[in-house]
Design an enzyme around this catalytic site. Structure first.
Site, PDB file in Angstrom:
ATOM      1  N   GLU A   1       0.836  -1.192   0.000  1.00  0.00           N
ATOM      2  CA  GLU A   1       0.000   0.000   0.000  1.00  0.00           C
ATOM      3  C   GLU A   1       0.871   1.242   0.000  1.00  0.00           C
ATOM      4  O   GLU A   1       2.021   1.217   0.447  1.00  0.00           O
ATOM      5  CB  GLU A   1      -0.896   0.009   1.245  1.00  0.00           C
ATOM      6  CG  GLU A   1      -1.980  -1.048   1.164  1.00  0.00           C
ATOM      7  CD  GLU A   1      -2.864  -1.117   2.402  1.00  0.00           C
ATOM      8  OE1 GLU A   1      -4.079  -1.290   2.241  1.00  0.00           O
ATOM      9  OE2 GLU A   1      -2.346  -1.013   3.521  1.00  0.00           O
TER      10      GLU A   1
ATOM     11  N   CYS B   1       3.624   8.627   0.891  1.00  0.00           N
ATOM     12  CA  CYS B   1       4.204   7.710   1.863  1.00  0.00           C
ATOM     13  C   CYS B   1       4.294   6.366   1.139  1.00  0.00           C
ATOM     14  O   CYS B   1       3.271   5.791   0.770  1.00  0.00           O
ATOM     15  CB  CYS B   1       3.283   7.644   3.068  1.00  0.00           C
ATOM     16  SG  CYS B   1       3.779   6.428   4.281  1.00  0.00           S
TER      17      CYS B   1
ATOM     18  N   CYS C   1       7.184  -5.012  15.476  1.00  0.00           N
ATOM     19  CA  CYS C   1       6.832  -3.979  16.459  1.00  0.00           C
ATOM     20  C   CYS C   1       5.392  -4.251  16.908  1.00  0.00           C
ATOM     21  O   CYS C   1       4.512  -4.470  16.080  1.00  0.00           O
ATOM     22  CB  CYS C   1       6.955  -2.593  15.839  1.00  0.00           C
ATOM     23  SG  CYS C   1       8.606  -2.255  15.180  1.00  0.00           S
TER      24      CYS C   1
ATOM     25  N   CYS D   1       2.173  -2.138  15.558  1.00  0.00           N
ATOM     26  CA  CYS D   1       2.049  -1.819  14.128  1.00  0.00           C
ATOM     27  C   CYS D   1       1.327  -2.940  13.378  1.00  0.00           C
ATOM     28  O   CYS D   1       1.670  -4.118  13.529  1.00  0.00           O
ATOM     29  CB  CYS D   1       3.442  -1.604  13.530  1.00  0.00           C
ATOM     30  SG  CYS D   1       3.404  -1.216  11.779  1.00  0.00           S
TER      31      CYS D   1
ATOM     32  N   CYS E   1      -0.482   6.126   9.927  1.00  0.00           N
ATOM     33  CA  CYS E   1       0.751   5.418  10.316  1.00  0.00           C
ATOM     34  C   CYS E   1       0.415   4.115  11.018  1.00  0.00           C
ATOM     35  O   CYS E   1      -0.396   4.084  11.939  1.00  0.00           O
ATOM     36  CB  CYS E   1       1.570   6.227  11.321  1.00  0.00           C
ATOM     37  SG  CYS E   1       2.035   7.849  10.801  1.00  0.00           S
TER      38      CYS E   1
HETATM   39  N1  SAH Z   1       9.978   0.413   9.398  1.00  0.00           N
HETATM   40  C1  SAH Z   1      10.182   1.839   9.300  1.00  0.00           C
HETATM   41  C2  SAH Z   1       9.278   2.474   8.270  1.00  0.00           C
HETATM   42  C3  SAH Z   1       7.808   2.456   8.627  1.00  0.00           C
HETATM   43  S1  SAH Z   1       7.387   4.022   9.229  1.00  0.00           S
HETATM   44  C4  SAH Z   1       9.999   2.476  10.650  1.00  0.00           C
HETATM   45  O1  SAH Z   1       9.455   1.829  11.541  1.00  0.00           O
HETATM   46  O2  SAH Z   1      10.442   3.600  10.832  1.00  0.00           O
HETATM   47  C5  SAH Z   1       5.864   3.797   9.987  1.00  0.00           C
HETATM   48  C6  SAH Z   1       5.766   4.683  11.220  1.00  0.00           C
HETATM   49  O3  SAH Z   1       4.467   4.518  11.821  1.00  0.00           O
HETATM   50  C7  SAH Z   1       6.778   4.284  12.256  1.00  0.00           C
HETATM   51  O4  SAH Z   1       7.270   5.409  12.918  1.00  0.00           O
HETATM   52  C8  SAH Z   1       5.926   3.441  13.177  1.00  0.00           C
HETATM   53  O5  SAH Z   1       6.493   3.306  14.420  1.00  0.00           O
HETATM   54  C9  SAH Z   1       4.635   4.202  13.185  1.00  0.00           C
HETATM   55  N2  SAH Z   1       3.505   3.408  13.617  1.00  0.00           N
HETATM   56  C10 SAH Z   1       3.384   2.060  13.568  1.00  0.00           C
HETATM   57  N3  SAH Z   1       2.196   1.669  14.068  1.00  0.00           N
HETATM   58  C11 SAH Z   1       1.548   2.789  14.432  1.00  0.00           C
HETATM   59  C12 SAH Z   1       0.250   3.036  14.983  1.00  0.00           C
HETATM   60  N4  SAH Z   1      -0.585   2.051  15.228  1.00  0.00           N
HETATM   61  N5  SAH Z   1      -0.098   4.317  15.234  1.00  0.00           N
HETATM   62  C13 SAH Z   1       0.754   5.331  14.945  1.00  0.00           C
HETATM   63  N6  SAH Z   1       1.978   5.158  14.406  1.00  0.00           N
HETATM   64  C14 SAH Z   1       2.370   3.905  14.162  1.00  0.00           C
END
Ligand code: SAH
Length: 315
Positions: free
Chosen positions: A61, A75, A86, A89, A304
């Site tokens: 996506e 993005c 994580c 996420c 995000c």
């Molecule tokens: N793997 C890389 C690129 C993905 S960025 C990284 O983690 O930096 C995606 C961003 O969204 C990251 O900062 C991640 O921590 C954040 N993110 C993940 N799950 C989220 C959620 N449920 N709510 C808000 N931000 C989230």
């Protein structure tokens, strides 16, 4: 190719200044895109999320965000799924498929270039860009051709140190963003298992080295989880971690983006607006610049951490 994209052309059929037999030949011999757009949704705030599949049917996506100041930011995903886990996420919970190729990354940008004059790019979609850095950098090389300057391109990482080091040496003036989410090792390991491999203190050292070499501020992403990482003492610890180490050091190496948690299937709850504001205040009082990230596209699961690529079955 770039010019066509800029004119909103979505297929060879519309390139009517080419002779018809050539268009026909191109259609049969040169794929217009490495990706098939399978679904597209527009949120109430104008954010657009597109779901694509690759030629071997891997889902991914990407998102287009339009801002009032006319910025158009995309993005993009660097992998189909993500091998990291994580806990907060959604992407980490889908099956990891594979790294995307440079063209599969560029074709996400071209897709949105046909909709809007995109000028910013963040590698904050699915996947960990540092685990696919060759393709990510090859895509970055080409982004200026469609209007996205290196200085307006940010690569986000969980803190994969070899990748941060490579970006530090890279000639392109790309931005670095670090997904941090906790200022102490134990909590970070709980939220982001990758911390066991690359501990926080080493990651921060690598980011400081990036700043020293590039003189480009590092963005710190910090998702606000109620009762988990949003307490006052945790803001104080974060300010200490990111603050200057000696009197000669630049006080503004980092800028913190506080991200309101976007709901996923996990058991976390987002911090309240008041606690986010208090956390921000505690950072600023200690000289750390902080902003609260606007939440975009939540009503279409485009925000995000919400990208999970559920592909509709083919009719
Ligand atoms: N793997 C890389 C690129 C993905 S960025 C990284 O983690 O930096 C995606 C961003 O969204 C990251 O900062 C991640 O921590 C954040 N993110 C993940 N799950 C989220 C959620 N449920 N709510 C808000 N931000 C989230």
């Amino acid at each position: 190719m770039w010019e066509w994209a800029a004119k909103g052309v979505a297929g060879y059929e519309q390139m009517t200044n080419l002779p018809a037999p050539l268009r026909e030949w191109l259609r049969e011999n040169v794929p217009f895109s490495t990706l098939s757009a399978r679904e597209q949704h527009t949120a109430s705030d104008g954010t657009v999320k597109a779901l694509f599949t690759t030629a071997d049917d891997r889902p991914l996506e990407a998102v287009l965000m339009r801002y009032r100041d006319r910025r158009h930011s995309i993005c993009v995903s660097s992998q189909s799924g993500c091998p990291l886990t994580c806990t907060f996420c959604a992407t980490g919970r889908m099956k990891f498929a594979r790294n995307l190729t440079a063209w599969e990354i560029i074709d996400q940008a071209l897709h949105f270039r046909r909709i809007a004059p995109v000028d910013h790019c963040v590698f904050m979609g699915m996947g960990e860009p540092m685990l696919n850095l060759d393709a990510v950098l090859a895509a970055c090389q080409r982004l200026p051709d469609i209007g996205i300057a290196h200085r307006r391109t940010a690569i986000s990482t969980v803190g994969w140190i070899p990748g941060i080091e490579r970006l530090t040496k890279c000639e392109m003036p790309l931005r670095l963003a670090l997904s941090l989410h906790a200022a102490d090792e134990a909590l970070r390991s709980e939220l982001m298992p990758v911390n066991e491999r690359y501990p926080l203190s080493d990651v921060i050292d690598a980011c400081r080295a990036f700043y020293e070499r590039k003189r480009r501020r590092v963005f710190v992403e910090y998702v606000m989880l109620a009762g988990v990482n949003d307490r006052y003492e945790q803001a104080v610890a974060l300010a200490k971690l990111l603050g200057p180490r000696g009197s000669g050091e630049q006080p503004r190496m980092f800028k913190v983006n506080l991200i309101p948690y976007n709901p996923t299937d996990s058991s976390y709850e987002g911090s309240s607006r008041d606690s986010i504001a208090a956390f921000k205040g505690a950072l600023e009082a200690r000289g750390i610049q902080a902003t609260v990230r606007l939440t975009r596209g939540r009503d279409i699961d485009a925000a995000c951490g919400q990208l999970a690529a559920r592909v509709p079955s083919r009719a």
